[in-house]
Design an enzyme around this catalytic site. Structure first.
Site, short mmCIF file in Angstrom:
data_model
loop_
_atom_site.label_atom_id
_atom_site.label_comp_id
_atom_site.label_asym_id
_atom_site.label_seq_id
_atom_site.Cartn_x
_atom_site.Cartn_y
_atom_site.Cartn_z
CE1 TYR A 152 -4.33 0.32 -0.39
CE2 TYR A 152 -4.36 -1.61 1.04
CZ TYR A 152 -5.00 -0.77 0.14
OH TYR A 152 -6.29 -1.02 -0.23
CE LYS A 167 -7.58 2.30 -25.53
NZ LYS A 167 -7.70 3.08 -24.27
NE ARG A 174 -6.48 -4.45 -19.95
CZ ARG A 174 -7.09 -4.02 -21.06
NH1 ARG A 174 -8.09 -3.16 -21.00
NH2 ARG A 174 -6.72 -4.47 -22.24
N1 DSN Z 1 -12.44 0.78 -24.82
C1 DSN Z 1 -11.48 1.65 -25.45
C2 DSN Z 1 -11.46 1.47 -26.93
O1 DSN Z 1 -11.70 0.37 -27.39
O2 DSN Z 1 -11.18 2.42 -27.64
C3 DSN Z 1 -11.69 3.06 -25.10
O3 DSN Z 1 -12.01 3.18 -23.78
#
Ligand code: DSN
Length: 414
Positions: free
Chosen positions: A53, A228, A234
């Site tokens: 924590y 992404k 994540r």
């Molecule tokens: N869920 C994401 C996407 O697929 O673009 C955005 O939050």
């Protein structure tokens, strides 16, 4: 990772994870927001740091024993600053929407006027959609893409901004395939004294690879997810000018969140380390080449690509050009082992559950080493599957071919 302990202790979860691993190996991933992390990122996520924590920030924690966590968080911050040329970085946001909530919380009061791109025009739920906290708490006015070009028309943005005088302008999108004129957004915001907020969740990796323009030097505040195109765990991050550092940090903790996820912070640091290597620029370059090839191949087969092409990693294809809806395409492709996400198109007459379009993205296939030749093959399969959507024999045959093809392109996270 071999998951030996999990296998011995919990067969049910082990089996589910193993099946997902097989699915990822054997299928083609074209969901624009997904990617495969490296084993080093995966190992960091599974590390002992999850036991800790650490409310607060490096050297200002509300719990003892954070000497090591401080080192990890400082590495992540310093690397992110270097990648994006940022004055201040907060690496604690748990994901994209909580990061955006923290940004609004830092700069606005409930009821304040904000301007963001409409969801069906490529925006995000957290950019003011009425079903989202953003649309409920703040008075959002929305701008749209031009109905002819499918692109953002900065003259229109300026017109709405001057009329509505929002306190903040949000730029940055989930399903918009063109370069964004960050400087023009900034100039418009300056005319009315609005804050500038860029959400680069989708394109952050391409910006980090220096293949797209970086809003961080111009904008007051910038948020991004880290899972992404950044190919990290994540999670999310917020970057801002030094003068806003305190208000952003306070908005994240104690404003929105409790203890940061230190194992994820470590994985963010590792992913940022990978981004700082020269290979990452090549990766960014190939993502865009692959997306542009994909758009070209769709157009060759008379699909309507929104905005007529792409400058980034994604495109939205209007499936009404083939007399079909996005949900039906998603389901047909799923049967072939190709994952995509249905998407609204600008001014979509259909509801989001069964919209008119499909969003395709190339970050994940590019991580597997696929290039333009493979993209052509993938579009051939997609087109064949759409044309034979009611013919399970053809769909099964495509699925077998896809599975065989995938064996030549290993994913890193196994
Ligand atoms: N869920 C994401 C996407 O697929 O673009 C955005 O939050």
């Amino acid at each position: 990772m071999d998951y030996k302990n999990l296998e011995n202790q919990d067969k049910d979860v082990f089996l589910a994870i193993s099946r997902e691993k097989e699915r990822q190996i054997n299928e083609i991933e074209l969901i624009a927001s997904e990617n495969y992390v490296s084993l080093a990122v995966l190992e960091s996520m599974g590390s002992v740091l999850t036991n800790k924590y650490s409310e607060g920030y490096p050297k200002h924690r509300y719990y003892g024993g954070n000497q090591i966590v401080d080192i990890v968080e400082e590495i992540a911050i310093e690397r992110a600053k270097k990648i994006f040329n940022a004055e201040h970085v907060n690496v604690q946001p748990l994901s994209g929407s909580p990061a955006n909530a923290a940004v609004y919380f830092a700069f606005l009061k409930p009821g304040d006027k904000v301007m963001g791109l409409k969801l069906d025009h490529g925006g995000h739920l957290s950019h003011g959609h009425p079903v989202n906290f953003s649309g409920m708490l703040y008075d959002f006015v929305q701008y749209e893409v031009d109905s002819k070009t499918g692109k953002i028309d900065m003259k229109e943005v300026r017109k709405i901004a001057l009329k509505e005088k929002p306190k903040m302008i949000v730029a940055g999108f989930s399903a918009y395939s063109r370069e964004i004129e960050w400087q023009k957004f900034k100039e418009i915001a300056d005319e009315i004294g609005a804050y500038t907020f860029a959400d680069i969740a989708h394109t952050a990796g391409l910006i980090a690879a220096k293949k797209m323009d970086n809003p961080v030097p111009y904008f007051d505040v910038v948020s991004s997810t880290t899972h992404k195109t950044l190919r990290g765990p994540r999670g999310a991050m917020i970057m801002c000018k030094e003068k806003y550092a305190k208000q952003i940090d306070r908005a994240v903790f104690p404003g929105m969140q409790g203890g940061p996820h230190d194992h994820i912070t470590a994985a963010k640091a590792v992913a940022f380390g990978e981004i700082l290597r020269p290979e990452f620029a090549e990766y960014g370059d190939q993502i865009i080449k692959n997306a542009q090839k994909m758009a070209e191949e769709f157009k060759k087969r008379e699909y309507k690509v929104i905005s007529d092409g792409t400058d980034n990693h994604l495109m939205v294809v209007d499936m009404t050009s083939k007399d079909i809806d996005g949900k039906t395409v998603e389901v047909a492709l799923e049967k072939c082992g190709i994952s995509v996400s249905r998407s609204t198109i600008p001014n979509d007459p259909n509801p989001p559950i069964k919209p008119s379009g499909v969003r395709f993205g190339t970050p994940a296939v590019t991580t597997r080493g696929m290039k333009e030749t493979e993209i052509v093959k993938i579009v051939e399969w997609i087109d064949k599957a759409i044309g034979n959507r009611d013919n399970n024999k053809v769909l099964n045959q495509i699925q077998k071919e896809v599975e065989e093809f995938c064996q030549n392109f290993p994913i890193p996270s196994v």
